[in-house]
Structures are given as structure tokens and as C-alpha cells.
Scaffold this motif. Structure first.
Motif, PDB file in Angstrom:
ATOM      1  N   TYR A 159       4.503 -25.251  43.309  1.00 34.07           N
ATOM      2  CA  TYR A 159       5.730 -25.327  43.969  1.00 34.07           C
ATOM      3  C   TYR A 159       5.252 -26.119  45.209  1.00 34.07           C
ATOM      4  O   TYR A 159       4.227 -26.237  45.618  1.00 34.07           O
ATOM      5  N   ARG A 160       6.328 -26.543  45.987  1.00 33.84           N
ATOM      6  CA  ARG A 160       5.920 -27.146  47.119  1.00 33.84           C
ATOM      7  C   ARG A 160       7.210 -27.128  48.219  1.00 33.84           C
ATOM      8  O   ARG A 160       8.115 -26.600  47.901  1.00 33.84           O
ATOM      9  N   GLN A 161       6.759 -27.165  49.591  1.00 34.09           N
ATOM     10  CA  GLN A 161       7.720 -26.980  50.542  1.00 34.09           C
ATOM     11  C   GLN A 161       7.388 -27.991  51.627  1.00 34.09           C
ATOM     12  O   GLN A 161       6.305 -28.081  52.283  1.00 34.09           O
ATOM     13  N   MET A 195      12.539 -27.441  54.739  1.00 34.52           N
ATOM     14  CA  MET A 195      13.146 -27.190  53.502  1.00 34.52           C
ATOM     15  C   MET A 195      12.571 -26.124  52.868  1.00 34.52           C
ATOM     16  O   MET A 195      11.717 -25.438  53.159  1.00 34.52           O
ATOM     17  N   GLN A 196      13.380 -25.572  51.921  1.00 30.46           N
ATOM     18  CA  GLN A 196      12.945 -24.447  51.153  1.00 30.46           C
ATOM     19  C   GLN A 196      12.114 -24.793  50.005  1.00 30.46           C
ATOM     20  O   GLN A 196      11.800 -25.813  49.532  1.00 30.46           O
ATOM     21  N   ARG A 197      11.292 -24.029  49.493  1.00 28.07           N
ATOM     22  CA  ARG A 197      10.046 -24.194  48.664  1.00 28.07           C
ATOM     23  C   ARG A 197      10.773 -24.147  47.232  1.00 28.07           C
ATOM     24  O   ARG A 197      11.858 -23.733  46.983  1.00 28.07           O
ATOM     25  N   GLU A 198      10.330 -25.102  46.600  1.00 29.98           N
ATOM     26  CA  GLU A 198      11.055 -25.677  45.298  1.00 29.98           C
ATOM     27  C   GLU A 198       9.741 -25.720  44.207  1.00 29.98           C
ATOM     28  O   GLU A 198       8.588 -26.136  44.616  1.00 29.98           O
ATOM     29  N   VAL A 199      10.166 -25.414  43.034  1.00 28.04           N
ATOM     30  CA  VAL A 199       9.133 -25.388  42.065  1.00 28.04           C
ATOM     31  C   VAL A 199       9.078 -27.054  41.602  1.00 28.04           C
ATOM     32  O   VAL A 199       9.909 -27.821  41.678  1.00 28.04           O
ATOM     33  N   THR A 235      10.216 -30.586  37.384  1.00 26.08           N
ATOM     34  CA  THR A 235      11.363 -30.671  38.103  1.00 26.08           C
ATOM     35  C   THR A 235      11.786 -32.312  37.947  1.00 26.08           C
ATOM     36  O   THR A 235      10.873 -33.006  37.674  1.00 26.08           O
ATOM     37  N   SER A 266      12.539 -34.714  39.471  1.00 26.74           N
ATOM     38  CA  SER A 266      12.117 -35.868  40.490  1.00 26.74           C
ATOM     39  C   SER A 266      10.442 -36.224  40.114  1.00 26.74           C
ATOM     40  O   SER A 266      10.135 -37.247  40.748  1.00 26.74           O
TER      41      SER A 266
END
Length: 120
Positions: free
Chosen positions: A37-39, A43-47, A60, A62
Motif C-alpha cells: 500500500y502507499r500513502q 492522501m489516504q492510504r491506497e492499495v 491498482t 495506475s
């Protein structure tokens, strides 16, 4: 005590590559899904990507075509190969794993995070 230890972050120019590693250590019975995951700041943390114990991956949108997630079950380790990096990939990257302990239920664990910075 289960731990996820990450390595491989850093600073790279746009178009460059980095490889992140995450190793699970400690006393446990089995690992199910692992992933990254990254943040980014504000921003919110995203998978980013996940991989099952059988090797099925999901990415994901992108990062599709640029990132590759792989797994070595014998070493309890996942690897995220990141190619063609873009400035928008800049974030703290966190490893995650679903782990079954000998005396615990399935639980989610997080690594400490590793910074990836892509300069333009």
C-alpha cells in the motif's frame, strides 16, 4: 511476535526503477495475502498491489504494466519491482500481510513503511 521488515525505498529520477522487499518474521503458522500500500502526503492510504499465497496478483490501475509483485513463500517475502516510475508514485510504501498465528486468528500486519521519492 510477527514483524514485517521492508527495504528498498529511496530517491530515483522519473523513468527509473526501484525494488521493494518485505519479509515476514516471527512465530506464525501461515501467510495468506501479502501486498503493498502507499500513502502520499495529505492522501489516504491506497492499495498498490496484492498477491495471494497461490500467486494471483492484483494491481491498482495506475501501476499496471509498470509494477510487478512477486512472492517467495519459502522465504515469506514479497518483492515489488517498480519500473518507469513517475513523480506521482512518490509516497511512503507499506507492506501488509494476513497472517495466521498458532494461537491467534487471522490478523493483518503492517510494516514500518519505506519512503519512495521520484523526482521529475
Amino acid at each position: 511476535q510477527v514483524q514485517l521488515v521492508e527495504s528498498g525505498g529511496g530517491l530515483v529520477q522519473a523513468g527509473g526503477s526501484l525494488r521493494l522487499s518485505c519479509a515476514a518474521s516471527g512465530y506464525f503458522f501461515r501467510i495468506r495475502t501479502m501486498g503493498w500500500y502507499r500513502q502520499a502526503p495529505g492522501m489516504q492510504r491506497e492499495v498498490v498491489a496484492t498477491i495471494t499465497s497461490g500467486g494471483t496478483t492484483n494491481y491498482t490501475d495506475s501501476v499496471k504494466g509498470r509494477f510487478t509483485l512477486s512472492r517467495d513463500n519459502a522465504k515469506n517475502t514479497v518483492y515489488l519491482q517498480m519500473n518507469s516510475l513517475k513523480p506521482e508514485d512518490t509516497a511512503v510504501y507499506y507492506c501488509n500481510a494476513a497472517i495466521l498465528g498458532y494461537d491467534t486468528l487471522w490478523s493483518g500486519y503492517w510494516g514500518q513503511g519505506t519512503q519512495v521519492t521520484v523526482s521529475s
